[in-house]
Scaffold this motif. Structure first.
Motif, PDB file in Angstrom:
ATOM      1  N   LYS A  43     -55.631  22.582  -3.772  1.00 49.66           N
ATOM      2  CA  LYS A  43     -56.770  22.113  -4.566  1.00 49.66           C
ATOM      3  C   LYS A  43     -58.009  21.860  -3.686  1.00 49.66           C
ATOM      4  CE  LYS A  43     -54.046  20.297  -8.412  1.00 49.66           C
ATOM      5  NZ  LYS A  43     -53.721  19.138  -9.278  1.00 49.66           N
ATOM      6  N   ALA A  44     -58.496  20.626  -3.641  1.00 45.65           N
ATOM      7  CA  ALA A  44     -59.717  20.342  -2.883  1.00 45.65           C
ATOM      8  C   ALA A  44     -59.546  20.584  -1.390  1.00 45.65           C
ATOM      9  CB  ALA A  44     -60.158  18.892  -3.130  1.00 45.65           C
ATOM     10  N   ASP A  55     -52.284  25.379 -12.358  1.00 43.46           N
ATOM     11  CA  ASP A  55     -53.253  24.310 -12.159  1.00 43.46           C
ATOM     12  C   ASP A  55     -52.700  23.246 -11.214  1.00 43.46           C
ATOM     13  OD1 ASP A  55     -51.495  23.966 -14.492  1.00 43.46           O
ATOM     14  OD2 ASP A  55     -52.425  21.993 -14.665  1.00 43.46           O
ATOM     15  N   GLU A  56     -51.381  23.125 -11.149  1.00 48.00           N
ATOM     16  CA  GLU A  56     -50.790  22.140 -10.247  1.00 48.00           C
ATOM     17  C   GLU A  56     -51.006  22.518  -8.788  1.00 48.00           C
ATOM     18  OE1 GLU A  56     -46.810  21.123 -11.226  1.00 48.00           O
ATOM     19  OE2 GLU A  56     -47.189  21.106 -13.380  1.00 48.00           O
ATOM     20  N   GLY A  73     -55.649  23.913  -9.445  1.00 45.41           N
ATOM     21  CA  GLY A  73     -56.556  23.102 -10.234  1.00 45.41           C
ATOM     22  C   GLY A  73     -56.896  23.784 -11.554  1.00 45.41           C
ATOM     23  N   THR A  74     -57.649  23.069 -12.382  1.00 47.02           N
ATOM     24  CA  THR A  74     -58.077  23.578 -13.684  1.00 47.02           C
ATOM     25  C   THR A  74     -59.561  23.312 -13.862  1.00 47.02           C
ATOM     26  OG1 THR A  74     -57.831  23.347 -16.079  1.00 47.02           O
ATOM     27  CG2 THR A  74     -57.342  21.400 -14.752  1.00 47.02           C
ATOM     28  N   LYS A 101     -61.039  19.848 -15.453  1.00 46.44           N
ATOM     29  CA  LYS A 101     -61.319  18.603 -14.723  1.00 46.44           C
ATOM     30  C   LYS A 101     -62.426  18.890 -13.719  1.00 46.44           C
ATOM     31  CE  LYS A 101     -56.478  17.093 -15.040  1.00 46.44           C
ATOM     32  NZ  LYS A 101     -55.255  16.710 -14.264  1.00 46.44           N
ATOM     33  N   ASP A 112     -63.457  17.581 -10.820  1.00 49.29           N
ATOM     34  CA  ASP A 112     -63.159  17.682  -9.399  1.00 49.29           C
ATOM     35  C   ASP A 112     -62.368  18.956  -9.094  1.00 49.29           C
ATOM     36  OD1 ASP A 112     -60.952  16.665 -10.796  1.00 49.29           O
ATOM     37  OD2 ASP A 112     -60.185  15.592  -9.046  1.00 49.29           O
ATOM     38  N   GLU A 113     -61.449  19.321  -9.992  1.00 48.67           N
ATOM     39  CA  GLU A 113     -60.649  20.516  -9.762  1.00 48.67           C
ATOM     40  C   GLU A 113     -61.468  21.784 -10.013  1.00 48.67           C
ATOM     41  OE1 GLU A 113     -56.880  20.285 -11.755  1.00 48.67           O
ATOM     42  OE2 GLU A 113     -56.308  18.453 -10.678  1.00 48.67           O
ATOM     43  N   GLY A 172     -63.179  22.441  -6.848  1.00 51.44           N
ATOM     44  CA  GLY A 172     -62.276  23.049  -5.889  1.00 51.44           C
ATOM     45  C   GLY A 172     -62.048  24.515  -6.177  1.00 51.44           C
TER      46      GLY A 172
END
Length: 720
Positions: free
Chosen positions: A543-544, A619-620, A623-624, A627, A629-630, A633
């Motif tokens: 992710k980030a 998404d896990e 990310g998606t 959201k 923040d995701e 990313g």
């Protein structure tokens, strides 16, 4: 991709569907196209979290594929084929790749049954793997499945899964065509050879009833449409009983059955029985990989359609593997121990506070476990080589298996009613062997693989750690000839992945020796996002934190230059599947550093990935856009949206399989279209399309052709 687990197009094929002027040109065999085909632009603007995202090639995403997109793929394939065939060093590379691959026999263990060693073998001259059984008692190998037998042309067929019954009388197996991963599930009765179709709905055998009277398998729901985001939703496990029609099969487990632990319709349920337990494990897999949720029910009650499910582990345990023996479930998990631990759950009292850790976290990453009569066999990664250990049921001790060589350990297979383990071993520069250890923990070669048909002694592996910009040490493995000089003149190919906590463990590949034989150096970079140093290493590239993945690759390249292995203008970077994020962002962030980029079935447009058939669940990991923040990313890791006009990018070879369901071809096509707008004949961008493959190469011929193209392209643009 994008899942956790673990690739030439003929001009005559193009002539079959002349959907554009480019295809007509290829069919007439006119001189090579001077420029790549130009894709139509039709801008679509999305506003997400206050940012406008302009996408000129959204039209390529339509499902089913439009005639326009198919025409574009064929035009790209024709252009790439013409350009690759003209490379001046191609014939030399082809001869070398053929020398190191065509004469090799490949073998891999697939299952240990009560009577047989079940294995896949591909001998010289064979295009696909055949499935054989070797009796434990000795005797000739028995051919079980030849995927090409009876085939009347068409796309190549390959065996993608198999499961022998406990009594060794029946074999459930799956076959796909052209690498499309739409599995046809069948069951073969060894005595008499009766072969019955069970389902065409992407079936997957899970486990047999302990008495061999039937087996559990998963399949898609009725009406599932390939290409739709809900394609795999509501996949269920069914029970097929022998000597009955498949239409009479009964549903055994859905995602919504049993205790509510957070599972959703996008998860895949599987029933895993055991010959040494009255309990069956209901494992709910996230995006088809690794059990996120686990519960048990008595096998007899489950067979009657009346299971009383009991929860035994959940998502926070970060389970990797689980097996059932007696009244216990043994779980390899990383939730509380980032390098992995094995805990035991009593089914009679599954309270989390009463779990017993039987294999504690140690210095090294535990990668897998397998259940044998004498204990649990556990694979460890020690630095950059494999090890095998056993947790003994008799003594409770954890002891090492004595291995004859230092190298990779893979495909560890056991049978719960037999002592010992069967597994493969190889090195990056030495040929594979199939090994067996008994209860004495002394491994030996069982003679299933012939000796290498060529000498591998001129090739070496050097293992180092490179310090990244933030001080973190990144492990690398360097494959090279024994006379390689650190003079900065070597063409270097860096391969990296860095997602899902997967350990990059490529093992021996004869084709890679061809690259070394022609003066190249290969580097495997164990960048963050993988699992080489445990779950924290994985999370550090998720992710980030995803920029760590491609920046580790960049830092490895810089270190190789500093140490004299190579120099700027001589470095190629190869990323496959989720590794497309790594290669795509490395070259868009540092286009000056790399001479060549190879993007194979790569995820380049991550902002749109969750809308594909294989997107839900990812998404896990990435990310998606739902959201903020995701979304930020995903935007940062989206190589497609980081391609800028008037920037000189490396010579780039993008590759896709037309039948790929994991990373759909439009992900690669959109990247190609955007990069080709900066057309530079000295730094071309090619899109190679294999219409006989999906996410993976389907035949030996296809794999050889791919490597010839890749290596020829790299040498052409690193030896200037």
């Amino acid at each position: 991709m994008i899942t956790r687990r673990r690739f030439a197009l003929s001009l005559s094929a193009l002539a079959l569907s002349p959907l554009s002027s480019y295809v007509h040109a290829a069919a007439r065999k006119i001189p090579a196209l001077l420029r790549p085909p130009v894709a139509r632009e039709e801008a679509v603007t999305d506003t997400l979290w206050g940012k406008s995202i302009v996408d000129p090639y959204r039209w390529m995403e339509q499902k089913p594929d439009t005639d326009e997109f198919v025409s574009y793929l064929k035009a790209q394939g024709a252009y790439a084929r013409q350009m690759l065939d003209r490379l001046p060093g191609r014939r030399v590379v082809e001869a070398s790749v053929t020398r190191f691959t065509a004469a090799v026999t490949d073998v891999a263990i697939r299952q240990i049954s009560s009577t047989y060693i079940i294995f896949a073998r591909r001998t010289p001259g064979q295009q696909t793997y055949k499935i054989y059984a070797r009796p434990h008692a000795g005797g000739a190998d028995i051919l079980l499945i030849d995927p090409e037998a009876g085939a009347q042309g068409g796309a190549p067929r390959r065996v993608t899964g198999l499961l022998m019954s406990p009594d060794s009388k029946h074999l459930a197996y799956t076959i796909d065509k052209g690498g499309d991963e739409i599995r046809e599930l069948r069951v073969l009765t060894l005595d008499g050879g009766k072969d019955v179709l069970i389902t065409l709905q992407n079936g997957l055998p899970a486990s047999w009833l302990p008495d061999s009277s039937g087996f559990f398998y998963s399949r898609l729901r009725d009406g599932a449409v390939k290409g739709k985001v809900d394609y795999s939703f509501d996949t269920a496990t069914w029970l097929h009983r022998m000597n009955t029609e498949a239409a009479q099969d009964t549903m055994a487990l859905r995602w919504s059955d049993g205790p509510a632990m957070g599972q959703t319709e996008r998860e895949m349920p599987m029933v895993l029985t055991s010959t040494v337990s009255d309990w069956a494990l209901g494992a709910i897999y996230s995006n088809g990989e690794w059990p996120a949720y686990g519960m048990v029910a008595r096998s007899s009650e489950l067979a009657q359609g009346k299971p009383n499910w009991i929860a035994v582990f959940g998502k926070d345990d970060v389970a990797v593997h689980a097996v059932t023996a007696g009244d216990y479930v043994y779980v390899l998990a990383k939730g509380k121990a980032e390098r992995g631990e094995v805990f035991k759950v009593s089914i009679s009292d599954p309270d989390k506070t009463k779990r017993e850790v039987v294999v504690a976290q140690g210095e090294y990453v535990i990668d897998s476990l397998s259940l044998a009569k004498d204990g649990l066999y556990i694979h460890e990664l020690r630095g950059q080589v494999g090890a095998l250990r056993r947790y003994s049921f008799a003594t409770g001790k954890v002891e090492d298996v004595a291995l004859p060589l230092s190298g990779a350990v893979w495909d560890v297979n056991c049978n719960a009613r037999l002592e010992g383990a069967w597994f493969g071993m190889d090195g990056l520069t030495w040929f594979a062997r199939i090994m067996n250890t008994g209860a004495d923990l002394k491994a030996k070669d069982i003679g299933l693989t012939p000796k290498a048909p060529f000498d591998t002694s001129p090739f070496l592996t050097t293992r180092l750690e490179i310090k990244a910009r933030d001080g973190v040490k990144v492990p690398i493995e360097i494959l090279h000839k024994n006379n390689t000089k650190l003079n900065g003149k070597n063409p270097v190919l860096i391969e990296a992945y860095g997602s899902y906590g997967i350990i990059l463990d490529p093992g021996f590949q004869g084709s890679k020796l061809a690259f070394l034989d022609q003066g190249g150096v290969i580097v495997y970079a164990h960048v963050r996002g993988g699992g080489e140093k445990g779950e924290s290493w994985h999370l550090a590239g998720q992710k980030a934190n995803k920029p760590n993945t491609w920046r580790d690759a960049i830092d490895v390249a810089e270190a190789l230059i500093k140490d004299g292995w190579t120099s700027r203008g001589k470095i190629a970077l190869w990323g496959t599947s989720a590794g497309g994020i790594m290669v795509g962002r490395a070259i868009t962030e540092r286009p000056d550093l790399f001479a060549v980029a190879i993007g194979e079935v790569g995820a380049f447009n991550t902002l749109r990935f969750e809308l594909t058939s294989n997107g839900p669940g990812n998404d896990e990991e990435f990310g998606t856009v739902k959201k903020e923040d995701e979304f930020n990313g995903l935007m940062e890791m989206d190589a497609y949206h980081h391609v800028l006009p008037n920037v000189s990018y490396p010579a780039t070879l993008l590759m896709t399989g037309a039948n790929d369901i994991r990373v759909e071809p439009w992900q690669v096509a959109k990247m190609a279209a955007r990069m080709q707008k900066n057309h530079d004949p000295k730094r071309p961008v090619l899109m190679r399309v294999d219409f006989d493959s999906g996410h993976f190469s389907t035949t030996r011929k296809n794999a050889i052709a791919k490597n010839v193209d890749v290596f020829s392209f790299i040498f052409e643009h690193t030896r200037g």
